[in-house]
Design an enzyme around this catalytic site. Structure first.
Site, mmCIF file in Angstrom:
data_model
loop_
_atom_site.group_PDB
_atom_site.id
_atom_site.type_symbol
_atom_site.label_atom_id
_atom_site.label_comp_id
_atom_site.label_asym_id
_atom_site.label_seq_id
_atom_site.Cartn_x
_atom_site.Cartn_y
_atom_site.Cartn_z
ATOM 1 N NE ARG A 50 -41.166 -17.735 27.153
ATOM 2 C CZ ARG A 50 -41.591 -18.446 28.205
ATOM 3 N NH1 ARG A 50 -42.167 -17.835 29.219
ATOM 4 N NH2 ARG A 50 -41.441 -19.754 28.235
ATOM 5 C CE1 TYR A 102 -49.536 4.111 17.027
ATOM 6 C CE2 TYR A 102 -50.116 2.092 18.173
ATOM 7 C CZ TYR A 102 -49.506 2.735 17.117
ATOM 8 O OH TYR A 102 -48.877 1.996 16.162
ATOM 9 C CG ASP A 171 -48.308 5.970 24.669
ATOM 10 O OD1 ASP A 171 -47.146 6.396 24.498
ATOM 11 O OD2 ASP A 171 -48.875 5.231 23.843
ATOM 12 C CE LYS A 196 -44.094 4.371 16.506
ATOM 13 N NZ LYS A 196 -45.334 4.508 17.247
HETATM 14 C C1 LIG Z 1 -46.231 3.627 17.789
HETATM 15 C C2 LIG Z 1 -46.949 3.910 19.049
HETATM 16 C C3 LIG Z 1 -47.366 2.862 19.889
HETATM 17 C C4 LIG Z 1 -47.186 1.408 19.538
HETATM 18 O O1 LIG Z 1 -45.860 1.060 19.402
HETATM 19 P P1 LIG Z 1 -45.307 -0.155 18.471
HETATM 20 O O2 LIG Z 1 -43.865 -0.158 18.793
HETATM 21 O O3 LIG Z 1 -45.631 0.191 17.060
HETATM 22 O O4 LIG Z 1 -46.028 -1.391 18.919
HETATM 23 C C5 LIG Z 1 -47.996 3.218 21.070
HETATM 24 N N1 LIG Z 1 -48.221 4.504 21.404
HETATM 25 C C6 LIG Z 1 -47.848 5.525 20.615
HETATM 26 C C7 LIG Z 1 -48.128 6.926 21.037
HETATM 27 C C8 LIG Z 1 -47.198 5.266 19.411
HETATM 28 O O5 LIG Z 1 -46.839 6.291 18.622
#
Ligand SMILES: *Cc1c(COP(=O)(O)O)cnc(C)c1O
Length: 384
Positions: A50, A102, A171, A196
């Site tokens: 961890r 998001y 983000d 993604k």
């Molecule tokens: C999918 C996504 C998240 C969250 O990510 P996870 O891996 O599903 O927890 C945050 N910001 C954006 C823009 C996303 O597309």
């Protein structure tokens, strides 16, 4: 920073921290949760998974290196990073966010901010804000936004945040460091859902926090350790594997996306296409200045009276599914599948109409994608 950082971007996606011990070309997966410690009580590089793990560190180094940043912290999911970055907000703090963040971020703000004494403001147009309240601790943006593809000037958002001693967090999931590097425009931290484009194959959840500030790095590293949301060794490996093809995937995805947007713009069942810069010439100029491409995710609105259910029913090749950034094309209906936790009023304020469809383009042959979408749109038009 490691010595490979002077290579070009695509070279750095491939040359990710080779194994020092045996010369392995790909990073070994260290599954051990515990490590032998020196008998004299002195510190060892690894003690418990961890806290630190060699495979996770290889992924973190690769991600930091691509961004030209000093540090990265790998977490189990993108929301793991976002909850880590929000973990140090205190009662009385104010946060200014892009209005269509998001859905998971929106959920976090709704679930936890008020009870922790934190106020939040969803700003529809940060580009035209001249200042933010004095108690603002963080400005949190997505550019382009999901799923309305509005563009925020990162340098301006940094200027607003820094004017009151706040931090700017971006983000950057939709663009990745291949297309856009927010730290170069004044951001203090960048968050990624590596689930993604970075992972790119719809088979691993992961998140990264990328930053330059040593003190903030220590604070968030401790936060992640306390929250217990670390990226696992297997998932670290999957991320390193996905990363190697990031640029070839995104090049092909962007090429396909441009062809498909051109087809959609001509189709009578489509009212308009929403891609970065669609909203205004000013946003188009900002996007061109701070980003190297439009990415492979965009939206389009069905014409009045054309039902999204009829459109979805006509698709044969493209799955109707959430998530984005993968090798396969995915289509989603934000109002019912992604932003369903918002009230209809909140959705309207965020510009998410019931006619809006989100598309994430993959690496398939563009002619097959165009044929599938054309059939679904023709069918929806005939049914209406
Ligand atoms: C999918 C996504 C998240 C969250 O990510 P996870 O891996 O599903 O927890 C945050 N910001 C954006 C823009 C996303 O597309």
């Amino acid at each position: 920073m490691s010595e490979i950082s002077s290579y070009a971007f695509s070279t750095r996606t491939v040359n990710t921290t080779p194994d020092e011990q045996y010369g392995a070309i790909t990073a070994p997966i260290y599954l051990s949760t515990s490590y032998r410690l020196p008998a004299d009580g002195s510190a060892a590089p690894y003690s418990y998974q961890r806290s630190n793990n060699p495979t996770r560190e290889a992924a973190e180094k690769a991600i930091a290196n691509l961004e030209g940043a000093a540090y990265a912290i790998g977490t189990a999911t993108g929301m793991g990073v976002i909850s880590t970055i929000f973990s140090h907000l205190k009662p009385g703090d104010h946060v200014v966010l892009s209005s269509s963040v998001y859905g998971g971020t929106f959920l976090y703000v709704g679930e936890f901010f008020a009870e922790r004494g934190i106020t939040a403001e969803f700003a529809p147009d940060i580009n035209h804000l001249e200042e933010v309240p004095g108690n603002t601790a963080m400005v949190y943006i997505e550019t382009p936004t999901n799923p309305t593809f509005r563009v925020t000037d990162i340098a301006h958002a940094a200027h607003l945040a820094h004017g009151v001693g706040a931090k700017l967090v971006v983000d950057n999931t939709f663009s990745t460091s291949y297309l856009q590097r927010p730290l170069e425009h004044g951001a203090d931290a960048v968050v990624y859902s590596a689930t993604k484009f970075i992972g790119g194959h719809s088979d691993v959840l992961a998140g990264f926090l990328v930053l330059d500030d040593a003190e903030a790095y220590d604070r968030y590293k401790t936060a992640a350790k306390a929250l217990g949301n670390q990226l696992s060794p297997f998932d670290s490996y999957s991320i390193l594997r996905g990363l190697k093809t990031l640029t070839v995937r995104m090049d092909k995805q962007q090429e396909n996306a441009a062809k498909i947007r051109a087809m959609l713009a001509q189709h009578p069942a489509v009212a308009r296409v929403l891609a970065p810069g669609w909203y205004s010439a000013e946003e188009a100029e900002i996007h061109a200045r701070q980003s190297r491409g439009d990415g492979a995710v965009f939206g389009f609105e069905l014409a009045d009276g054309v039902r999204h259910e009829d459109f979805a029913a006509g698709l044969r090749l493209i799955p109707y599914a959430v998530s984005l950034g993968s090798v396969e094309t995915l289509i989603a209906h934000p109002a019912t599948q992604i932003h369903e936790s918002l009230t209809p009023q909140e959705r309207a304020a965020a510009g998410i109409s019931d006619q809006l469809i989100r598309v994430s383009i993959g690496i398939e042959d563009s002619a097959d994608l165009i044929a599938d979408l054309t059939r679904a749109l023709d069918g929806a038009l005939a049914a209406h």
